[in-house]
Write a protein that holds these residues in place. Structure first.
Motif, PDB file in Angstrom:
ATOM      1  N   LEU A  19       0.826  -1.196   0.000  1.00 50.24           N
ATOM      2  CA  LEU A  19       0.000   0.000   0.000  1.00 50.24           C
ATOM      3  C   LEU A  19       0.866   1.255   0.000  1.00 50.24           C
ATOM      4  N   TYR A  20       0.433   2.254  -0.796  1.00 46.44           N
ATOM      5  CA  TYR A  20       1.157   3.523  -0.909  1.00 46.44           C
ATOM      6  C   TYR A  20       0.164   4.686  -0.784  1.00 46.44           C
ATOM      7  N   SER A  21       0.642   5.820  -0.322  1.00 47.86           N
ATOM      8  CA  SER A  21      -0.197   7.005  -0.172  1.00 47.86           C
ATOM      9  C   SER A  21      -0.369   7.699  -1.521  1.00 47.86           C
ATOM     10  N   LEU A  22      -1.606   7.835  -1.973  1.00 47.68           N
ATOM     11  CA  LEU A  22      -1.866   8.545  -3.220  1.00 47.68           C
ATOM     12  C   LEU A  22      -1.527  10.030  -3.069  1.00 47.68           C
ATOM     13  N   GLU A  23      -1.811  10.603  -1.918  1.00 51.17           N
ATOM     14  CA  GLU A  23      -1.504  12.022  -1.688  1.00 51.17           C
ATOM     15  C   GLU A  23      -0.005  12.278  -1.838  1.00 51.17           C
ATOM     16  N   TYR A  24       0.812  11.372  -1.285  1.00 44.85           N
ATOM     17  CA  TYR A  24       2.267  11.509  -1.410  1.00 44.85           C
ATOM     18  C   TYR A  24       2.685  11.431  -2.868  1.00 44.85           C
ATOM     19  N   ILE A  25       2.109  10.480  -3.602  1.00 45.95           N
ATOM     20  CA  ILE A  25       2.468  10.293  -5.011  1.00 45.95           C
ATOM     21  C   ILE A  25       2.120  11.523  -5.834  1.00 45.95           C
ATOM     22  N   VAL A  26       0.922  12.067  -5.629  1.00 48.35           N
ATOM     23  CA  VAL A  26       0.487  13.235  -6.405  1.00 48.35           C
ATOM     24  C   VAL A  26       1.370  14.446  -6.097  1.00 48.35           C
ATOM     25  N   LYS A  27       1.649  14.670  -4.826  1.00 47.75           N
ATOM     26  CA  LYS A  27       2.461  15.840  -4.447  1.00 47.75           C
ATOM     27  C   LYS A  27       3.883  15.738  -4.978  1.00 47.75           C
ATOM     28  N   LYS A  28       4.458  14.545  -4.959  1.00 49.46           N
ATOM     29  CA  LYS A  28       5.872  14.401  -5.319  1.00 49.46           C
ATOM     30  C   LYS A  28       6.099  14.233  -6.824  1.00 49.46           C
ATOM     31  N   PHE A  29       5.160  13.560  -7.515  1.00 48.19           N
ATOM     32  CA  PHE A  29       5.444  13.164  -8.890  1.00 48.19           C
ATOM     33  C   PHE A  29       4.551  13.831  -9.945  1.00 48.19           C
ATOM     34  N   ARG A  30       3.587  14.667  -9.541  1.00 47.02           N
ATOM     35  CA  ARG A  30       2.770  15.342 -10.546  1.00 47.02           C
ATOM     36  C   ARG A  30       3.554  16.498 -11.145  1.00 47.02           C
ATOM     37  N   THR A  31       3.707  16.462 -12.455  1.00 45.08           N
ATOM     38  CA  THR A  31       4.522  17.465 -13.132  1.00 45.08           C
ATOM     39  C   THR A  31       3.762  18.770 -13.376  1.00 45.08           C
ATOM     40  N   THR A  32       2.469  18.676 -13.634  1.00 47.63           N
ATOM     41  CA  THR A  32       1.666  19.874 -13.883  1.00 47.63           C
ATOM     42  C   THR A  32       0.213  19.580 -13.561  1.00 47.63           C
ATOM     43  N   GLU A  33      -0.524  20.610 -13.178  1.00 46.17           N
ATOM     44  CA  GLU A  33      -1.951  20.452 -12.913  1.00 46.17           C
ATOM     45  C   GLU A  33      -2.721  20.603 -14.219  1.00 46.17           C
ATOM     46  N   LEU A  34      -3.724  19.768 -14.404  1.00 45.21           N
ATOM     47  CA  LEU A  34      -4.528  19.778 -15.618  1.00 45.21           C
ATOM     48  C   LEU A  34      -5.912  20.346 -15.323  1.00 45.21           C
ATOM     49  N   VAL A  35      -6.443  21.109 -16.283  1.00 48.51           N
ATOM     50  CA  VAL A  35      -7.792  21.669 -16.175  1.00 48.51           C
ATOM     51  C   VAL A  35      -8.560  21.281 -17.433  1.00 48.51           C
ATOM     52  N   LEU A  36      -9.707  20.645 -17.268  1.00 45.94           N
ATOM     53  CA  LEU A  36     -10.510  20.232 -18.411  1.00 45.94           C
ATOM     54  C   LEU A  36     -10.888  21.426 -19.271  1.00 45.94           C
ATOM     55  N   GLY A  37     -10.666  21.290 -20.578  1.00 49.19           N
ATOM     56  CA  GLY A  37     -11.032  22.348 -21.514  1.00 49.19           C
ATOM     57  C   GLY A  37      -9.963  23.391 -21.743  1.00 49.19           C
ATOM     58  N   GLN A  38      -8.843  23.305 -21.023  1.00 44.33           N
ATOM     59  CA  GLN A  38      -7.768  24.281 -21.188  1.00 44.33           C
ATOM     60  C   GLN A  38      -6.611  23.673 -21.979  1.00 44.33           C
ATOM     61  N   GLN A  39      -5.876  24.561 -22.645  1.00 46.63           N
ATOM     62  CA  GLN A  39      -4.726  24.132 -23.440  1.00 46.63           C
ATOM     63  C   GLN A  39      -3.597  23.632 -22.548  1.00 46.63           C
ATOM     64  N   CYS A  40      -2.868  22.637 -23.058  1.00 49.34           N
ATOM     65  CA  CYS A  40      -1.773  22.053 -22.303  1.00 49.34           C
ATOM     66  C   CYS A  40      -0.644  21.705 -23.259  1.00 49.34           C
ATOM     67  N   ASP A  41       0.575  21.938 -22.805  1.00 49.56           N
ATOM     68  CA  ASP A  41       1.773  21.588 -23.573  1.00 49.56           C
ATOM     69  C   ASP A  41       2.660  20.754 -22.664  1.00 49.56           C
ATOM     70  N   LEU A  42       2.628  19.436 -22.861  1.00 52.87           N
ATOM     71  CA  LEU A  42       3.344  18.539 -21.975  1.00 52.87           C
ATOM     72  C   LEU A  42       4.147  17.552 -22.809  1.00 52.87           C
ATOM     73  N   TYR A  43       5.445  17.471 -22.530  1.00 56.73           N
ATOM     74  CA  TYR A  43       6.363  16.577 -23.237  1.00 56.73           C
ATOM     75  C   TYR A  43       6.344  16.812 -24.750  1.00 56.73           C
ATOM     76  N   GLY A  44       6.180  18.069 -25.140  1.00 60.22           N
ATOM     77  CA  GLY A  44       6.224  18.421 -26.551  1.00 60.22           C
ATOM     78  C   GLY A  44       4.939  18.227 -27.310  1.00 60.22           C
ATOM     79  N   ALA A  45       3.884  17.734 -26.628  1.00 64.69           N
ATOM     80  CA  ALA A  45       2.581  17.540 -27.277  1.00 64.69           C
ATOM     81  C   ALA A  45       1.605  18.582 -26.772  1.00 64.69           C
ATOM     82  N   LYS A  46       0.939  19.267 -27.719  1.00 63.19           N
ATOM     83  CA  LYS A  46      -0.004  20.318 -27.361  1.00 63.19           C
ATOM     84  C   LYS A  46      -1.427  19.861 -27.677  1.00 63.19           C
ATOM     85  N   GLY A  47      -2.379  20.350 -26.870  1.00 59.07           N
ATOM     86  CA  GLY A  47      -3.774  20.038 -27.117  1.00 59.07           C
ATOM     87  C   GLY A  47      -4.658  20.546 -26.001  1.00 59.07           C
ATOM     88  N   THR A  48      -5.957  20.289 -26.126  1.00 62.95           N
ATOM     89  CA  THR A  48      -6.933  20.694 -25.120  1.00 62.95           C
ATOM     90  C   THR A  48      -7.257  19.496 -24.239  1.00 62.95           C
TER      91      THR A  48
END
Length: 530
Positions: free
Chosen positions: A255-284
């Motif tokens: 068992l692992y803490s999801l809160e710990y994983i999200v805080k430590k390893f999330r690279t960027t926050e995502l918002v539905l319907g907004q533009q995103c540029d992650l790892y060289g790929a762009k899109g909504t």
């Protein structure tokens, strides 16, 4: 700041001459919400609702009350039920079971095979939440389609409220709750490695989890499960109560803490319907073809909260205080259930539970859904309700004690290994009758109706026609006393699957039939006129 002065006069008046409003004592928010949930607040919906349910419970348990079959409907595909709604044809047709007879709520247009709904969750906004738009407070159905779309459909009309495209790279298959009515996740199918990638060791990703919150619908992120991080033996994962549970082929779970994983390893926050540029790929985010990009990449193994090896049926965690139930990974423990403290792994006194039944199907054990911390251990002829208490001895931290038992009405002499003939000769039977033999009364299900605080036990008895006769027994959840028995009219064939639901004044029986179709039977409370 609250004044505690005892010299304040009760007839103080404001400058306008009106009496001052009396000051209410400051209460802890948790206490207020707890009282509201229990219906203990004054003159509000919670108290009214709790009072109505007490009246309904009393009406159901009266001698003059019966349950009558009011409706039957068959389907060639699986039938589902949840919270007063019956779903047919892969969730395309929805009926309400709240009316005197089930009525059509909506019928969705026919979909192609690629758009077929594969899984769903019913979302109902908690009473304590107030959202910006009134429409967001209404219940909706989360529906996952075969072509990776996540739909939010109105639970009452079937109207599409929102839709999210998940991915064009990964195939998603199932939905489940992490925290009920708060956080859910969509799990992908297992990725199949090519022989070249397996030899090169370049493709280590097993599957993906897309995590969302509801009310309103927001994306937390897309998490990848890699064998490079969690080990080559990892075979499956799930989320529950903020914990990531990783199962291994060696019959081990970590068992692992999801809160710990999200805080430590999330690279960027995502918002539905907004533009995103992650790892060289762009899109909504959430639209075709971009979908939900991988924004949680675990680079190293997180700290392990808990680790345990088991034999069968995995591990369950619950109780007050926290305990876990498992079967140790050794053949000599097969058929037993061990109840241990999650704090230090210590086995509770009387913590080894063994039903000692000879049956085709194994007994089942689970923490009571009423949040009392109790445990329900059910077998073909006996259901034990157990409690975890603090140990009375110095060297015992916790103890498992018997609360009450529910036992079938069997002729015990009929199951004896030894019989006596009319001449007095003792004959020993070569074969022992199984505890779940269809020729005996047998327990099939044990469910909890939270609003009425009743245990609903389904038992099946043999009849002269070689088919089973099922009934739903209602027991008091606190004492275990039998309150009522509801007989189901249709025969019960033990070779096919069945589901029974007790929902307030309604009993729903969904059965698989011989021709591989399904049938739904609905019973309603009916009071005899005096």
């Amino acid at each position: 700041m609250v004044s505690t002065s005892s010299s304040m006069c009760l007839d103080q008046r404001s400058s306008s001459g009106r009496p001052l409003a009396t000051k209410q004592p400051v209460q802890n928010a948790c206490t207020v919400l707890g009282c509201r949930t229990s219906g203990l607040t004054s003159n509000d919906f919670g108290k009214l609702h709790a009072g109505n349910l007490r009246i309904l419970r009393n009406l159901i348990l009266q001698d003059g009350t019966e349950f009558t079959k009011v409706w039957t409907k068959s389907s060639k595909s699986l039938i589902s039920y949840e919270s007063g709604r019956i779903y047919f044809e892969n969730y395309r047709n929805c009926y309400s079971s709240l009316t005197a007879e089930p009525q059509v709520l909506y019928e969705l247009p026919r979909r192609s095979k690629a758009e077929k709904i594969e899984d769903s969750l019913l979302c109902q906004c908690p009473l304590e939440k107030v959202l910006s738009q009134a429409s967001q407070q209404k219940p909706f159905l989360l529906a996952l389609t075969a072509n990776n779309w996540l739909y939010c459909l109105s639970a009452d009309t079937g109207e599409t409220l929102q839709k999210v495209y998940l991915s064009s790279h990964f195939k998603f298959r199932s939905l489940d709750w992490d925290i009920s009515q708060e956080t859910f996740y969509v799990k992908s199918v297992h990725r199949k490695q090519t022989a070249i990638a397996r030899q090169a060791g370049t493709d280590n990703v097993l599957m993906h989890l897309a995590i969302f919150t509801v009310f309103p619908l927001q994306v937390v992120g897309l998490l990848e499960i890699s064998k490079k991080v969690f080990g080559k033996s990892v075979v499956d994962v799930l989320l529950s109560q903020g914990v990531l549970a990783v199962s291994h082929s060696s019959k081990c779970v970590k068992l692992y803490s999801l809160e710990y994983i999200v805080k430590k390893f999330r690279t960027t926050e995502l918002v539905l319907g907004q533009q995103c540029d992650l790892y060289g790929a762009k899109g909504t985010v959430g639209e075709v073809p971009y979908g939900i990009p991988v924004n949680i990449q675990i680079k190293e193994c997180p700290p392990v909260l808990f680790e345990m090896s088991y034999l069968d049926n995995g591990i369950q965690i619950g109780g007050h205080p926290w305990h876990y139930i498992y079967t140790p990974n050794h053949k000599k423990h097969k058929g037993t259930h061990h109840i241990c403290s999650i704090r230090d792994g210590t086995l509770a006194k009387n913590g080894v539970q063994d039903m000692k039944c000879d049956s085709l199907e194994a007994d089942w054990i689970f923490f009571h859904p009423d949040d009392s911390g109790r445990i329900i251990h059910a077998g073909p002829s006996t259901i034990n309700v157990l409690k975890i208490i603090e140990g009375k001895e110095v060297d015992t931290n916790y103890e498992v004690i018997h609360d009450f038992s529910i036992i079938t009405s069997r002729d015990r002499s009929a199951t004896s290994k030894v019989t006596v003939t009319s001449s007095g000769r003792t004959v020993k039977r070569r074969f022992q009758q199984l505890d779940d033999d269809p020729e005996q009364e047998t327990f099939k299900m044990a469910k909890y109706e939270d609003e009425l605080d009743l245990l609903a036990i389904v038992d099946v008895s043999p009849t002269a026609e070689d088919v089973g006769q099922a009934s739903v027994r209602l027991y008091d959840n606190k004492s275990g006393g039998l309150m009522k028995r509801i007989t189901l009219n249709e025969p019960w064939d033990v070779t096919y699957s069945h589901e029974v639901y007790l929902d307030r004044d309604t009993v729903i029986h969904i059965e698989q039939e011989r021709n591989n179709s399904f049938c739904c039977h609905v019973y309603k409370m009916n009071r005899k006129s005096s």
